[in-house]
Design an enzyme around this catalytic site. Structure first.
Site, PDB file in Angstrom:
ATOM      1  CE  LYS A   9      -3.530  -2.526   2.643  1.00  0.00           C
ATOM      2  NZ  LYS A   9      -4.349  -2.544   3.885  1.00  0.00           N
ATOM      3  CE1 TYR A  49      -8.883  -3.706   1.199  1.00  0.00           C
ATOM      4  CE2 TYR A  49      -8.223  -1.519   0.482  1.00  0.00           C
ATOM      5  CZ  TYR A  49      -7.921  -2.733   1.085  1.00  0.00           C
ATOM      6  OH  TYR A  49      -6.653  -2.962   1.578  1.00  0.00           O
ATOM      7  CG  ASN A 112      -3.010  -2.846   7.296  1.00  0.00           C
ATOM      8  OD1 ASN A 112      -2.987  -2.328   6.172  1.00  0.00           O
ATOM      9  ND2 ASN A 112      -3.986  -3.631   7.689  1.00  0.00           N
ATOM     10  CG  HIS A 115      -4.699  -6.471  -0.217  1.00  0.00           C
ATOM     11  ND1 HIS A 115      -5.872  -6.702   0.447  1.00  0.00           N
ATOM     12  CD2 HIS A 115      -4.752  -7.212  -1.351  1.00  0.00           C
ATOM     13  CE1 HIS A 115      -6.604  -7.556  -0.276  1.00  0.00           C
ATOM     14  NE2 HIS A 115      -5.946  -7.864  -1.367  1.00  0.00           N
ATOM     15  CD  GLU A 126      -8.240  -9.170  -3.542  1.00  0.00           C
ATOM     16  OE1 GLU A 126      -9.026  -8.784  -2.659  1.00  0.00           O
ATOM     17  OE2 GLU A 126      -7.115  -9.645  -3.276  1.00  0.00           O
TER      18      GLU A 126
HETATM   19  P1  ATP Z   1      -6.275  -6.430   3.485  1.00  0.00           P
HETATM   20  O1  ATP Z   1      -7.584  -6.757   2.794  1.00  0.00           O
HETATM   21  O2  ATP Z   1      -5.824  -5.014   3.254  1.00  0.00           O
HETATM   22  O3  ATP Z   1      -5.228  -7.452   3.186  1.00  0.00           O
HETATM   23  P2  ATP Z   1      -7.194  -7.697   5.856  1.00  0.00           P
HETATM   24  O4  ATP Z   1      -7.731  -8.736   4.930  1.00  0.00           O
HETATM   25  O5  ATP Z   1      -6.221  -8.113   6.908  1.00  0.00           O
HETATM   26  O6  ATP Z   1      -6.482  -6.527   5.048  1.00  0.00           O
HETATM   27  P3  ATP Z   1      -9.804  -6.502   5.926  1.00  0.00           P
HETATM   28  O7  ATP Z   1     -10.829  -6.838   6.933  1.00  0.00           O
HETATM   29  O8  ATP Z   1      -9.960  -7.037   4.542  1.00  0.00           O
HETATM   30  O9  ATP Z   1      -8.379  -6.923   6.537  1.00  0.00           O
HETATM   31  O10 ATP Z   1      -9.668  -4.930   5.892  1.00  0.00           O
HETATM   32  C1  ATP Z   1      -9.108  -4.283   4.783  1.00  0.00           C
HETATM   33  C2  ATP Z   1      -8.311  -3.095   5.252  1.00  0.00           C
HETATM   34  O11 ATP Z   1      -9.183  -2.153   5.844  1.00  0.00           O
HETATM   35  C3  ATP Z   1      -7.284  -3.402   6.330  1.00  0.00           C
HETATM   36  O12 ATP Z   1      -6.067  -3.877   5.826  1.00  0.00           O
HETATM   37  C4  ATP Z   1      -7.124  -2.053   6.989  1.00  0.00           C
HETATM   38  O13 ATP Z   1      -6.204  -1.249   6.260  1.00  0.00           O
HETATM   39  C5  ATP Z   1      -8.498  -1.456   6.860  1.00  0.00           C
HETATM   40  N1  ATP Z   1      -9.229  -1.628   8.124  1.00  0.00           N
HETATM   41  C6  ATP Z   1      -9.742  -2.777   8.614  1.00  0.00           C
HETATM   42  N2  ATP Z   1     -10.337  -2.565   9.787  1.00  0.00           N
HETATM   43  C7  ATP Z   1     -10.187  -1.250  10.051  1.00  0.00           C
HETATM   44  C8  ATP Z   1     -10.580  -0.390  11.117  1.00  0.00           C
HETATM   45  N3  ATP Z   1     -11.247  -0.855  12.163  1.00  0.00           N
HETATM   46  N4  ATP Z   1     -10.242   0.907  11.031  1.00  0.00           N
HETATM   47  C9  ATP Z   1      -9.562   1.401   9.976  1.00  0.00           C
HETATM   48  N5  ATP Z   1      -9.167   0.660   8.926  1.00  0.00           N
HETATM   49  C10 ATP Z   1      -9.468  -0.648   8.974  1.00  0.00           C
HETATM   50 MG    MG Z   2      -8.908  -8.259   3.271  1.00  0.00          MG
END
Ligand code: ATP
Ligand code: MG
Length: 137
Positions: A9, A49, A112, A115, A126
């Site tokens: 990211k 997303y 974080n 992805h 994706e």
């Molecule tokens: P990613 O899809 O980015 O790999 P993930 O699968 O671990 O991450 P998801 O639940 O898909 O987690 O959430 C997608 C992204 O949304 C997270 O990586 C994070 O950047 C953001 N996100 C998730 N939860 C929160 C939250 N509570 N507050 C802010 N941002 C969040």
């Molecule tokens: Mg995810």
């Protein structure tokens, strides 16, 4: 062979973590089959997303993903979807184990750095969203 979509990211790119992250996937033995640096539009981020569209952080998340260069990649190998997520660590870096990418290199959930696709169906979708067939080796 199994494939997954991995993206560094904008925060990970900006912080200079590209080589560190690629090295971890390479050392594990996974194979890089596609890679490109792109600045996604906000509409594109919303597509990526889409499953999170009803979450309160969706708008901020999409603004963030489209705020700068993202390193989009496809990695291949046995178990790469699940093991890639293990290398990445838990969504919230406060809960990611040390030794994982987020555990070692990030602090807050909104930044974080990486992805990874969360299952075979998402991986397929994706990869097709981010790459054209002729960009895949
Ligand atoms: P990613 O899809 O980015 O790999 P993930 O699968 O671990 O991450 P998801 O639940 O898909 O987690 O959430 C997608 C992204 O949304 C997270 O990586 C994070 O950047 C953001 N996100 C998730 N939860 C929160 C939250 N509570 N507050 C802010 N941002 C969040
Ligand atoms: Mg995810």
């Amino acid at each position: 062979m199994e494939r997954t979509f991995i993206a560094i990211k904008p925060d990970g790119v900006q912080r200079g973590l590209i080589s560190e992250i690629i090295e971890r996937f390479e050392r594990k033995g996974f194979k890089l089959v596609a890679i490109k640096l792109v600045v996604p539009s906000k509409a594109f981020a919303q597509k990526h997303y889409y499953d999170l569209k009803d979450r309160p952080f969706f708008n901020g998340l999409c603004n963030f993903l489209s705020s700068g260069p993202v390193l989009a990649m496809v990695w291949e190998g046995e178990g790469v979807i699940t093991y890639g997520r293990k290398l990445i660590g838990a969504t919230d870096p406060q809960k990611s184990e040390p030794g994982t990418i987020r555990g070692d290199l990030a602090i807050v959930v909104g930044r974080n750095i990486i992805h990874g696709s969360d299952g075979p169906e998402t991986a397929k979708n994706e990869i097709n969203l981010w790459f054209k067939p002729d960009e895949l080796t």
